[in-house]
Scaffold this active site. Sequence first.
Site, PDB file in Angstrom:
ATOM      1  N   GLU A  71      -9.540  14.765 -14.924  1.00 35.81           N
ATOM      2  CA  GLU A  71      -9.162  13.481 -14.002  1.00 35.81           C
ATOM      3  C   GLU A  71      -7.770  12.912 -14.279  1.00 35.81           C
ATOM      4  OE1 GLU A  71     -12.351  11.092 -12.169  1.00 35.81           O
ATOM      5  OE2 GLU A  71     -10.882  10.855 -10.906  1.00 35.81           O
TER       6      GLU A  71
ATOM      7  N   ASP B 125     -12.986   3.675 -15.537  1.00 37.45           N
ATOM      8  CA  ASP B 125     -13.074   5.252 -14.736  1.00 37.45           C
ATOM      9  C   ASP B 125     -11.897   6.194 -15.443  1.00 37.45           C
ATOM     10  OD1 ASP B 125     -14.361   6.906 -13.389  1.00 37.45           O
ATOM     11  OD2 ASP B 125     -13.194   7.191 -12.421  1.00 37.45           O
TER      12      ASP B 125
ATOM     13  N   GLU C 102     -19.727   4.135  -4.854  1.00 39.68           N
ATOM     14  CA  GLU C 102     -18.524   4.775  -3.707  1.00 39.68           C
ATOM     15  C   GLU C 102     -19.131   5.331  -2.648  1.00 39.68           C
ATOM     16  OE1 GLU C 102     -16.897   7.459  -7.006  1.00 39.68           O
ATOM     17  OE2 GLU C 102     -15.190   6.084  -7.321  1.00 39.68           O
TER      18      GLU C 102
HETATM   19  C1  GCV Z   1     -17.985  12.311  -8.643  1.00 37.61           C
HETATM   20  C2  GCV Z   1     -14.397   8.403 -10.025  1.00 37.61           C
HETATM   21  C3  GCV Z   1     -13.971  10.181  -9.678  1.00 37.61           C
HETATM   22  C4  GCV Z   1     -15.221  10.411  -8.916  1.00 37.61           C
HETATM   23  C5  GCV Z   1     -15.625  10.450  -9.466  1.00 37.61           C
HETATM   24  C6  GCV Z   1     -17.027   9.284  -9.950  1.00 37.61           C
HETATM   25  C7  GCV Z   1     -17.819   9.334 -10.151  1.00 37.61           C
HETATM   26  O1  GCV Z   1     -14.872   7.802  -8.633  1.00 37.61           O
HETATM   27  O2  GCV Z   1     -12.799  10.138  -9.376  1.00 37.61           O
HETATM   28  O3  GCV Z   1     -14.447  11.786  -8.083  1.00 37.61           O
HETATM   29  O4  GCV Z   1     -17.570  10.822  -8.341  1.00 37.61           O
HETATM   30  O5  GCV Z   1     -15.681   8.112 -10.439  1.00 37.61           O
HETATM   31  O6  GCV Z   1     -18.178   8.906 -12.032  1.00 37.61           O
HETATM   32  O7  GCV Z   1     -19.117   9.109  -9.863  1.00 37.61           O
END
Ligand code: GCV
Length: 731
Positions: A421, A393, A319
């Site tokens: 989340e 995720d 990411e």
């Molecule tokens: C900390 C998902 C979440 C992100 C998170 C990422 C990760 O994409 O939405 O907020 O980032 O996972 O676990 O690195």
Amino acid sequence: MNRDGRAALWLFFRTLAVAVLMLGALLHMAPAHAEDGYELWLRYHALPAGEIQRDQNHASQLIANDATPTRAAARAELLRGLNGLLGAAPPVSDAVTRDGAIVAGTPASSSLIAQLHLDTSKLGKDGYVIRSVTLNGHPVTAIVGNDDLGVLYGSFHFLRLLQTEQSIDHLDITEVPRIELRVLDHWDNLNGSVERGYAGASIWDWWKLPDWTSPRYTDYARANASIGINGVVLNNVNADALILTPAYLKKVAALADVFRPYGIRVYLSVRFSAPIEIGGLKTADPLDPAVKTWWREKTDEIYKLVPDFGGFLVKANSEGQPGPQDYKRTHADGANLFADVLAPHGGVVMWRAFVYSQNSADDRAKQAYSEFKPLDGRFHANVLLQVKNGPIDFQPREPFSPLFGAMPKTPLMMEFQITKEYLGFATHLVYLGPLYEEVLSSDTMAKGKGSTVAKVIDGTLDGHALSGIAGVANVGTDRDWCGSDFNQANWYVFGRLAWNPTLSARAIAEEWVRMTFSNDIAFVKPVVDMMMGSREAAVDYMTPLGLAHLMGPGHHYGPAPWDKSLARADWQPPYYHRADHLGVGFDRTRTGSDAADQYAPPIAAQFNDVKQTPETVLLWFHHVPWEYRMRSGNTLWYELVAHYTQGVDDVKKMRETWRHLDGHIDADRYRKAATFLAIQEREAQWWRDACIAYFQQVSGLPLPPGFAPPPHPLSYYESLSFHYVPGHSSW
Ligand code: GCV
């Protein structure tokens, strides 16, 4: 005053305390302060009078020295707990003079414990024995560790027995954790925000540290120690290099000092490009000698301040985060760089396997496996690969990640999300015990039947001494710590399963309800049932039958199966559900992305065959025609609508259950949960209606008879937009 005099006085006060408690119970006395959830499951409120009388016979005196910070913490906790639960703390002595004493310590620190000649050699650092024994002619309860930490853990266990009104006669308990590193990952930013946090701001007050260490840090450490958590990653995996600057490291050291007596080691998330950002180097190439030297010196600097520092957690080439691939190096090259500088100090690297690339056309669910499986055996001995429970995720339901069982030469660490989340943020009541249990008990078949995910991560399947499990914390500055009282159960169940991944989610829920709310079985039973059903309810009203990733863009609030606003295809819900006029679901079989074949052959065979795939993950693996006959005999379209509707009905039932429990607990916590359940029902209904409206438009099918149509046209749901959504500050 001599010993007899002290004992007489103790008896007098004890009797007085019991009398006051009984009177209080008779008069339905209100608690001295409002219940705001701050005490978590460590409430230690007075037990019923009958229990007090029974338990006091096993708590006539306490023999526990406080010569080390950890033993002092254990003794303080016992005194605090016994005082609260029994109305008075027993006198502390150095000799057993009465029946019913509690003796806590290690063979090395207590001559009384040494007299018992218990074999503590297999207890390790964290294990303990709680046993009813005879010492100096008196029946006593011994809480014994091989190490001080075991005494602390055993003390919490003993208090839990009292809190949950279990018998403390004839005790013979031996506990040793099955997983070595039991870690909370904070996604806390240095500016005080928490990525995906729904319980206020970060509890780390970086600005006032290191001078001011809030008492809350100690309570946080107590809570963690009570469930065996022994590590804390302080900062977000989307890391700010500043955490490694001298000013911040002093703050880190101050927190480590608070946590140390509770057996908690501190870890940091590090940014791969830190040598450039704060080190003045031109590169962060892991094979560059200057980069290696920079990390070695930085690591040495950390250990000077924090001698028991745990190690690093790294999110790399994921990411948008920097990583070794920026220099055409592998994840193993990157991880080993850190491993080598940490090894002399006994530290570990937790290298995350959460990777997927915007440049790869391959199914996102396959990418972590494709990237890491070939690297099995290439990581140095102190590297753990931290793998999210599912291939994508933290969705309400995913199959277990195919990496579990596929990398026998590498210790794999589980990463669960405790913060919700994708499960309704703070307000939805979703107990995650069943989710964790489902994953941990999944059979990878890697080495034949019984090769569970739990055995992969506890190291027993492949003979790894190093083992770990992490949970992304749901803790913040809210007075109740977790954004709702019921969310505390998710912190609790994570810790208990980290200690022993074969415990039952139901048994843990019962423990938690008893400690947090009430031992009244008329309350405990319906609440545990409600909690146990809550995760399936959420799956049903959000993503039934194996659907995933249907939530709003970026902030992840509410339904948006139509949304294509984010730039990356693999951030768009249609990428995941693939609905068209013919059917719905992602074909991950051999005719599609072939993700199913990443599993061990017997599991792959199951997932490749639409008839053998469990319907709970059907649409994860198959693109299925709308008219497909499900096991019930109904069509897929019918079942989809039925599941969405069932999810809402289940939340209605949860509200009904809670309504009947009014008066069983304090009004404040009752009211808060009641209000949150109302929010949950409203949002569950929204999820159902929006998703049905969308899938109906795509399928072109009429709503099956007997189901209420969504009250609004699809365009209404599509028009909703949200600002300042919590947990989304860093976007
Ligand atoms: C900390 C998902 C979440 C992100 C998170 C990422 C990760 O994409 O939405 O907020 O980032 O996972 O676990 O690195």
